[in-house]
Design a protein around this motif. Structure first.
Motif, PDB file in Angstrom:
ATOM      1  N   ILE A  93       0.846  -1.201   0.000  1.00  0.00           N
ATOM      2  CA  ILE A  93       0.000   0.000   0.000  1.00  0.00           C
ATOM      3  C   ILE A  93       0.876   1.244   0.000  1.00  0.00           C
ATOM      4  O   ILE A  93       0.710   2.144  -0.813  1.00  0.00           O
ATOM      5  N   LEU A  94       1.867   1.264   0.914  1.00  0.00           N
ATOM      6  CA  LEU A  94       2.693   2.463   1.016  1.00  0.00           C
ATOM      7  C   LEU A  94       3.540   2.688  -0.222  1.00  0.00           C
ATOM      8  O   LEU A  94       3.751   3.815  -0.648  1.00  0.00           O
ATOM      9  N   SER A 102       1.472   6.833  -9.600  1.00  0.00           N
ATOM     10  CA  SER A 102       0.624   5.643  -9.495  1.00  0.00           C
ATOM     11  C   SER A 102      -0.543   5.827  -8.516  1.00  0.00           C
ATOM     12  O   SER A 102      -1.313   4.914  -8.285  1.00  0.00           O
ATOM     13  N   ILE A 103      -0.634   7.038  -7.933  1.00  0.00           N
ATOM     14  CA  ILE A 103      -1.760   7.242  -7.025  1.00  0.00           C
ATOM     15  C   ILE A 103      -3.026   7.433  -7.832  1.00  0.00           C
ATOM     16  O   ILE A 103      -3.168   8.402  -8.563  1.00  0.00           O
ATOM     17  N   LYS A 104      -3.883   6.480  -7.695  1.00  0.00           N
ATOM     18  CA  LYS A 104      -5.178   6.639  -8.347  1.00  0.00           C
ATOM     19  C   LYS A 104      -6.182   6.924  -7.260  1.00  0.00           C
ATOM     20  O   LYS A 104      -6.362   6.127  -6.357  1.00  0.00           O
ATOM     21  N   ILE A 105      -6.786   8.082  -7.368  1.00  0.00           N
ATOM     22  CA  ILE A 105      -7.810   8.385  -6.377  1.00  0.00           C
ATOM     23  C   ILE A 105      -9.145   8.207  -7.056  1.00  0.00           C
ATOM     24  O   ILE A 105      -9.409   8.831  -8.080  1.00  0.00           O
ATOM     25  N   GLU A 106      -9.900   7.303  -6.513  1.00  0.00           N
ATOM     26  CA  GLU A 106     -11.179   7.015  -7.153  1.00  0.00           C
ATOM     27  C   GLU A 106     -12.312   7.347  -6.212  1.00  0.00           C
ATOM     28  O   GLU A 106     -12.812   6.491  -5.491  1.00  0.00           O
ATOM     29  N   LYS A 107     -12.661   8.618  -6.222  1.00  0.00           N
ATOM     30  CA  LYS A 107     -13.729   9.026  -5.294  1.00  0.00           C
ATOM     31  C   LYS A 107     -15.099   8.778  -5.907  1.00  0.00           C
ATOM     32  O   LYS A 107     -15.328   9.059  -7.077  1.00  0.00           O
ATOM     33  N   LYS A 149      -9.395   3.565   0.034  1.00  0.00           N
ATOM     34  CA  LYS A 149      -8.482   4.271   0.934  1.00  0.00           C
ATOM     35  C   LYS A 149      -9.122   4.463   2.306  1.00  0.00           C
ATOM     36  O   LYS A 149      -8.444   4.340   3.334  1.00  0.00           O
ATOM     37  N   ILE A 150     -10.419   4.724   2.326  1.00  0.00           N
ATOM     38  CA  ILE A 150     -11.117   4.827   3.619  1.00  0.00           C
ATOM     39  C   ILE A 150     -11.021   3.476   4.339  1.00  0.00           C
ATOM     40  O   ILE A 150     -10.814   3.406   5.546  1.00  0.00           O
ATOM     41  N   LYS A 151     -11.107   2.418   3.561  1.00  0.00           N
ATOM     42  CA  LYS A 151     -10.968   1.077   4.137  1.00  0.00           C
ATOM     43  C   LYS A 151      -9.571   0.902   4.761  1.00  0.00           C
ATOM     44  O   LYS A 151      -9.453   0.403   5.882  1.00  0.00           O
ATOM     45  N   ASP A 152      -8.527   1.332   4.041  1.00  0.00           N
ATOM     46  CA  ASP A 152      -7.166   1.247   4.589  1.00  0.00           C
ATOM     47  C   ASP A 152      -7.065   2.007   5.902  1.00  0.00           C
ATOM     48  O   ASP A 152      -6.491   1.527   6.882  1.00  0.00           O
ATOM     49  N   LEU A 153      -7.618   3.213   5.899  1.00  0.00           N
ATOM     50  CA  LEU A 153      -7.526   4.052   7.097  1.00  0.00           C
ATOM     51  C   LEU A 153      -8.258   3.393   8.279  1.00  0.00           C
ATOM     52  O   LEU A 153      -7.681   3.220   9.355  1.00  0.00           O
ATOM     53  N   VAL A 154      -9.504   3.011   8.048  1.00  0.00           N
ATOM     54  CA  VAL A 154     -10.304   2.442   9.138  1.00  0.00           C
ATOM     55  C   VAL A 154      -9.680   1.131   9.635  1.00  0.00           C
ATOM     56  O   VAL A 154      -9.543   0.909  10.842  1.00  0.00           O
ATOM     57  N   THR A 218       5.618  -2.673  11.619  1.00  0.00           N
ATOM     58  CA  THR A 218       6.661  -1.979  10.892  1.00  0.00           C
ATOM     59  C   THR A 218       6.586  -0.472  11.071  1.00  0.00           C
ATOM     60  O   THR A 218       7.436   0.252  10.597  1.00  0.00           O
ATOM     61  N   GLY A 219       5.565  -0.003  11.730  1.00  0.00           N
ATOM     62  CA  GLY A 219       5.407   1.441  11.875  1.00  0.00           C
ATOM     63  C   GLY A 219       4.903   2.073  10.593  1.00  0.00           C
ATOM     64  O   GLY A 219       5.134   3.252  10.328  1.00  0.00           O
ATOM     65  N   LEU A 220       4.225   1.309   9.780  1.00  0.00           N
ATOM     66  CA  LEU A 220       3.724   1.828   8.502  1.00  0.00           C
ATOM     67  C   LEU A 220       2.241   2.184   8.549  1.00  0.00           C
ATOM     68  O   LEU A 220       1.763   2.994   7.767  1.00  0.00           O
ATOM     69  N   GLY A 221       1.537   1.584   9.491  1.00  0.00           N
ATOM     70  CA  GLY A 221       0.084   1.743   9.521  1.00  0.00           C
ATOM     71  C   GLY A 221      -0.366   3.203   9.568  1.00  0.00           C
ATOM     72  O   GLY A 221      -1.197   3.636   8.765  1.00  0.00           O
ATOM     73  N   LEU A 222       0.198   3.958  10.479  1.00  0.00           N
ATOM     74  CA  LEU A 222      -0.256   5.345  10.626  1.00  0.00           C
ATOM     75  C   LEU A 222       0.264   6.238   9.503  1.00  0.00           C
ATOM     76  O   LEU A 222      -0.332   7.279   9.220  1.00  0.00           O
ATOM     77  N   ALA A 223       1.347   5.828   8.865  1.00  0.00           N
ATOM     78  CA  ALA A 223       1.809   6.585   7.684  1.00  0.00           C
ATOM     79  C   ALA A 223       0.760   6.453   6.583  1.00  0.00           C
ATOM     80  O   ALA A 223       0.468   7.415   5.856  1.00  0.00           O
ATOM     81  N   ILE A 224       0.168   5.281   6.481  1.00  0.00           N
ATOM     82  CA  ILE A 224      -0.908   5.064   5.510  1.00  0.00           C
ATOM     83  C   ILE A 224      -2.120   5.920   5.887  1.00  0.00           C
ATOM     84  O   ILE A 224      -2.695   6.612   5.041  1.00  0.00           O
ATOM     85  N   VAL A 225      -2.449   5.905   7.159  1.00  0.00           N
ATOM     86  CA  VAL A 225      -3.579   6.702   7.648  1.00  0.00           C
ATOM     87  C   VAL A 225      -3.395   8.181   7.277  1.00  0.00           C
ATOM     88  O   VAL A 225      -4.312   8.846   6.808  1.00  0.00           O
TER      89      VAL A 225
END
Ligand code: ADP
Length: 265
Positions: A93-94, A102-107, A149-154, A218-225
Motif C-alpha cells: 500500500i505504502l 501511481s496514485i489513483k484516487i477514485e472518489k 483508501k477509507i478502508k485502509d484508514l479504518v 513496521t510502523g507503517l500503519g499510521l503513515a498510511i492513515v
C-alpha cells in the motif's frame, strides 16, 4: 505470487529512485538512514514470523508434536502467516502511495455508515481473539470519498485499537456529521501513547518503544492513515493518555471539494 510481483516492482522503483533523485547531501543521508532503518525493520518483520513458521512446520513434519501440541503449533503458524500477510500488505500500500504517478484516487458517492459497519464486522473475529469488544455508534449518510483508501484508514486504526488494547478492553467506533465534515472516531481502552510520541507516530517506520517489540509492527500503519487523510483534505486528531487509552478522530469535508492538489504526494 501476486505479492511477489508487487514487491519486485517496489524494489525496482526504490532502486530507480536511488539513481535518479537529486537530493541535497543532508536529505540524501536522511533518506538513506530511513531506507536502511526500513530495510532492517522489514527484514526483521518478515524473518521473525517466517522462522517461527518453518520451525513449527518442521516439528509437525518430523512427528515431534503430539496431537494437542500439533494443534497449538498449527495455530501459531496461522497467526504468524497472518502477520506476514499484513506486513506485506502495508508495504505494498505504502509503496503505491509513494509514487505520485501511481496514485489513483477514485472518489465515488457511497453510504459510509453501511461501509464502516461491514469493515467492523470483518475485523470482529480478530478482536474477539484478544477478548476485545467493539461498540458502534454509526450514522448513515452519503460521502464523496475513495472507498479503498477509507478502508485502509479504518482498518489500520481498528487493528491498532485491537493490537494496543488490553484483554477485555473496549473499542468504540463513532461516525457522525459535524460542521460540514464527516467524522470517524475510533477510541480504545488500551496502553495509550506518551505525549512526546504522539508527534512522531505518523512518521514512517516510527514505532513507539521498540522494547514493546512483539506487539508493534513496521510502523507503517499510521503513515498510511496520514496519506489517506491528506488525499481527502482531512485532518486527524489524537487524544491519548498513557495507561488509559487513545482516540483517533478523522474528519474530512462532505462536499465534493475535498479533492486535493496531488503535487505534494
Ligand atoms: P505499527 O505497525 O507499529 O502498529 P503504526 O504506524 O500503526 O505502526 O503505529 C505507530 C506506533 O504508534 C505503534 O508502534 C504504536 O506504538 C503506536 N500506536 C498506534 N496506535 C496506537 C493505539 N491505538 N494505542 C497505543 N499506541 C498506538
Amino acid at each position: 505470487i501476486e505479492y511477489e510481483e508487487d514487491l519486485k516492482q517496489m524494489l525496482k522503483k526504490l532502486n530507480k529512485e536511488k539513481k535518479t533523485s537529486m537530493y541535497s547531501m543532508e536529505k540524501y543521508k536522511n533518506a538513506e538512514k530511513i531506507r536502511s532503518e526500513f530495510t532492517a525493520n522489514v527484514t526483521h518483520e518478515l524473518k521473525t514470523p517466517l522462522t517461527s513458521i518453518i520451525g513449527y512446520a518442521e516439528l509437525i513434519e518430523l512427528g515431534l508434536a503430539k496431537d494437542e501440541e500439533a494443534k497449538t503449533f498449527a495455530k501459531t503458524i496461522g497467526e504468524d502467516a497472518n502477520k506476514l500477510l499484513m506486513t506485506i500488505n502495508d508495504i505494498i500500500i505504502l509503496s503505491k502511495y509513494d509514487d505520485p504517478t501511481s496514485i489513483k484516487i477514485e472518489k465515488i458517492h457511497f453510504y459510509i455508515g453501511d461501509f464502516i459497519d461491514e469493515l467492523v464486522k470483518s475485523i470482529e473475529n480478530v478482536a474477539s481473539l484478544k477478548k476485545v469488544k467493539i461498540l458502534k455508534e454509526l450514522d448513515n449518510f452519503e460521502v464523496y470519498a475513495d472507498k479503498n483508501k477509507i478502508k485502509d484508514l479504518v482498518n489500520n486504526l481498528l487493528s491498532n485499537a485491537i493490537k494496543y488494547n488490553k484483554p477485555y478492553g473496549l473499542i468504540s467506533v463513532k461516525l457522525y456529521k459535524k460542521n460540514g465534515n464527516c467524522v470517524i472516531e475510533i477510541s480504545d481502552t488500551g496502553i495509550g501513547i506518551k505525549e512526546t510520541d504522539i508527534n512522531r507516530i505518523f512518521e514512517r517506520f516510527y514505532v513507539v518503544d521498540k522494547a514493546r517489540g512483539k506487539k508493534s509492527g513496521t510502523g507503517l500503519g499510521l503513515a498510511i492513515v496520514k496519506h489517506v487523510a491528506l488525499v481527502h483534505n482531512g485532518t486527524i486528531e489524537i487524544k491519548s493518555k498513557l495507561g488509559e487509552g487513545s482516540t483517533f478522530k478523522f474528519s474530512f469535508p462532505l462536499n465534493e471539494n475535498n479533492d486535493l492538489n496531488q503535487k505534494e504526494h
